[in-house]
Design a protein around this motif. Structure first.
Motif, short mmCIF file in Angstrom:
data_model
loop_
_atom_site.label_atom_id
_atom_site.label_comp_id
_atom_site.label_asym_id
_atom_site.label_seq_id
_atom_site.Cartn_x
_atom_site.Cartn_y
_atom_site.Cartn_z
N ARG A 154 42.03 -1.12 -26.08
CA ARG A 154 40.96 -0.47 -26.82
C ARG A 154 39.69 -0.37 -25.98
NH1 ARG A 154 38.72 -2.40 -32.78
NH2 ARG A 154 37.26 -0.66 -33.09
N VAL A 155 39.43 -1.38 -25.18
CA VAL A 155 38.25 -1.35 -24.30
C VAL A 155 38.41 -0.27 -23.25
CG1 VAL A 155 36.87 -2.68 -22.68
CG2 VAL A 155 37.79 -3.79 -24.73
N VAL A 156 39.62 -0.16 -22.65
CA VAL A 156 39.86 0.86 -21.63
C VAL A 156 39.70 2.26 -22.21
CG1 VAL A 156 41.61 1.82 -20.09
CG2 VAL A 156 41.35 -0.65 -20.27
N LYS A 157 40.25 2.48 -23.41
CA LYS A 157 40.11 3.80 -24.03
C LYS A 157 38.65 4.14 -24.31
CE LYS A 157 44.47 4.96 -24.41
NZ LYS A 157 45.01 6.19 -23.78
N ALA A 158 37.88 3.14 -24.73
CA ALA A 158 36.47 3.38 -25.02
C ALA A 158 35.70 3.74 -23.74
CB ALA A 158 35.86 2.15 -25.68
N VAL A 159 36.00 3.04 -22.64
CA VAL A 159 35.32 3.34 -21.37
C VAL A 159 35.69 4.74 -20.88
CG1 VAL A 159 35.15 2.67 -18.95
CG2 VAL A 159 35.14 0.92 -20.73
N GLU A 160 36.98 5.13 -20.99
CA GLU A 160 37.38 6.46 -20.56
C GLU A 160 36.72 7.53 -21.40
OE1 GLU A 160 41.58 6.45 -20.85
OE2 GLU A 160 41.90 5.32 -18.99
N TRP A 161 36.59 7.30 -22.71
CA TRP A 161 35.95 8.28 -23.58
C TRP A 161 34.48 8.45 -23.22
CZ3 TRP A 161 31.94 7.81 -27.15
CH2 TRP A 161 31.74 8.92 -27.98
N ARG A 162 33.78 7.33 -22.95
CA ARG A 162 32.37 7.42 -22.58
C ARG A 162 32.19 8.11 -21.23
NH1 ARG A 162 29.02 4.44 -25.79
NH2 ARG A 162 30.01 2.97 -27.23
N ALA A 163 33.12 7.89 -20.31
CA ALA A 163 33.01 8.55 -19.00
C ALA A 163 33.20 10.05 -19.13
CB ALA A 163 34.05 7.96 -18.04
N ARG A 164 34.17 10.48 -19.94
CA ARG A 164 34.36 11.92 -20.15
C ARG A 164 33.14 12.55 -20.82
NH1 ARG A 164 39.64 10.20 -21.72
NH2 ARG A 164 39.01 10.31 -23.91
N LYS A 165 32.56 11.84 -21.78
CA LYS A 165 31.38 12.37 -22.46
C LYS A 165 30.20 12.48 -21.50
CE LYS A 165 28.53 11.66 -26.58
NZ LYS A 165 28.27 10.79 -27.76
N ALA A 166 30.05 11.48 -20.60
CA ALA A 166 28.95 11.53 -19.64
C ALA A 166 29.12 12.69 -18.67
CB ALA A 166 28.89 10.20 -18.88
N ARG A 167 30.36 12.98 -18.24
CA ARG A 167 30.57 14.12 -17.33
C ARG A 167 30.25 15.44 -18.02
NH1 ARG A 167 35.18 11.07 -15.59
NH2 ARG A 167 36.49 12.23 -17.04
N LYS A 168 30.62 15.55 -19.30
CA LYS A 168 30.31 16.78 -20.01
C LYS A 168 28.81 16.98 -20.15
CE LYS A 168 34.58 16.98 -22.73
NZ LYS A 168 35.16 16.97 -24.10
N VAL A 169 28.09 15.89 -20.46
CA VAL A 169 26.64 16.00 -20.62
C VAL A 169 25.99 16.36 -19.29
CG1 VAL A 169 24.54 14.73 -21.18
CG2 VAL A 169 26.58 14.46 -22.60
N ALA A 170 26.45 15.73 -18.19
CA ALA A 170 25.88 16.03 -16.87
C ALA A 170 26.17 17.47 -16.47
CB ALA A 170 26.45 15.07 -15.84
N GLY A 171 27.37 17.97 -16.81
CA GLY A 171 27.69 19.36 -16.47
C GLY A 171 26.83 20.35 -17.24
N LYS A 172 26.50 20.03 -18.49
CA LYS A 172 25.65 20.92 -19.27
C LYS A 172 24.20 20.89 -18.78
CE LYS A 172 28.40 20.58 -23.51
NZ LYS A 172 28.41 20.17 -24.93
#
Length: 261
Positions: A154-172
């Motif tokens: 569950r911790v790994v999934k949460a970290v991966e989700w936050r990393a994907r969200k951060a990349r999307k925000v940085a790209g925008k």
């Protein structure tokens, strides 16, 4: 007869190999291809071998054309008679008698009112039976829900989700002018080409059949940027075999071989 090995990371059409023979000035030249991508169509009749070392699969062979049925000469014999379907009498329905001696059809008729009474008592069951398609149960069981991750997963999934969200925000947040600028496009293309070139070379080294094919070559030709790294390494390993970039350089090497040979 010269033997040429082509190193390619692009999708090549079958007509390309006719152009290769024309550019090299020898229609009888033997061509072996080491490709990262499968050709766009069947090429077994165009090259000696095509070894696919990347993802995907080779295209299937074309299906043979159906042979035309021979047309017989007309004769005076009359054609076979055609019997209309309505002229054929249907066989009589045979109804087996039950143990009491009464026909089974009579029992079905007697059971009609009872069945109608059951249907009238439970109209919902009748609606479900009518709505369900033939051959399937009236109520299908729902699939079981996928269990949620627990503990470390569950911790790994949460970290991966936050990393994907951060990349999307940085790209925008990055301006479009910077995304589409020539330097950024060059860096992205250079990185993709570099990764492809290393993967292509590693796959060449891991295939004994590919190395055996290269050992029999008179000239090795890297056709595109993705194959340059493999060509350079092959040139360092086999100094006796010329490894060149592009067909014009291969033509010069073959002409020199004809002069000195």
């Amino acid at each position: 007869m010269s033997n040429v090995v082509l190193l390619s990371t692009r999708k090549l059409p079958p007509t390309y190999f006719d152009q290769v023979r024309e550019d090299l000035g020898d229609p009888d030249i033997t061509i072996d291809v080491v490709g990262w991508v499968a050709p766009s169509a069947w090429v077994a009749d165009k090259v000696n071998t095509f070894t696919l070392i990347g993802p995907g699969r080779m295209p299937a062979a074309p299906e043979p054309e159906p042979a035309e049925e021979p047309v017989g000469e007309p004769t005076d014999e009359a054609p076979d008679a055609v019997i209309a379907p309505e002229a054929v009498a249907e066989p009589e329905t045979v109804v087996a008698d039950d143990a009491t001696g009464a026909p089974a059809a009579a029992q079905v008729a007697d059971a009609g009112p009872a069945a109608e009474a059951d249907t009238a008592a439970d109209p919902g069951a009748a609606a479900d039976a009518a709505a369900a398609p033939a051959g399937q149960p009236a109520a299908a069981a729902k699939p079981a829900a996928k269990p949620r991750p627990t503990g470390a997963k569950r911790v790994v999934k949460a970290v991966e989700w936050r990393a994907r969200k951060a990349r999307k925000v940085a790209g925008k947040m990055l301006p479009k002018a910077i995304k589409t600028s020539a330097p950024v496009k060059f860096l992205r293309g250079h990185r993709a080409t570099s990764d492809l070139g290393k993967n292509y070379w590693n796959r060449v080294l891991s295939r004994r059949d590919v190395l055996a094919t290269i050992e029999q070559a008179d000239v090795v030709v890297a056709l595109d940027a993705g194959a340059i790294w493999a060509g350079w390494n092959l040139g360092q390993r086999r100094a006796s075999t010329p490894v060149v970039l592009g067909l014009p350089a291969a033509r010069r090497e073959l002409d020199m071989m004809k002069v000195h040979g």
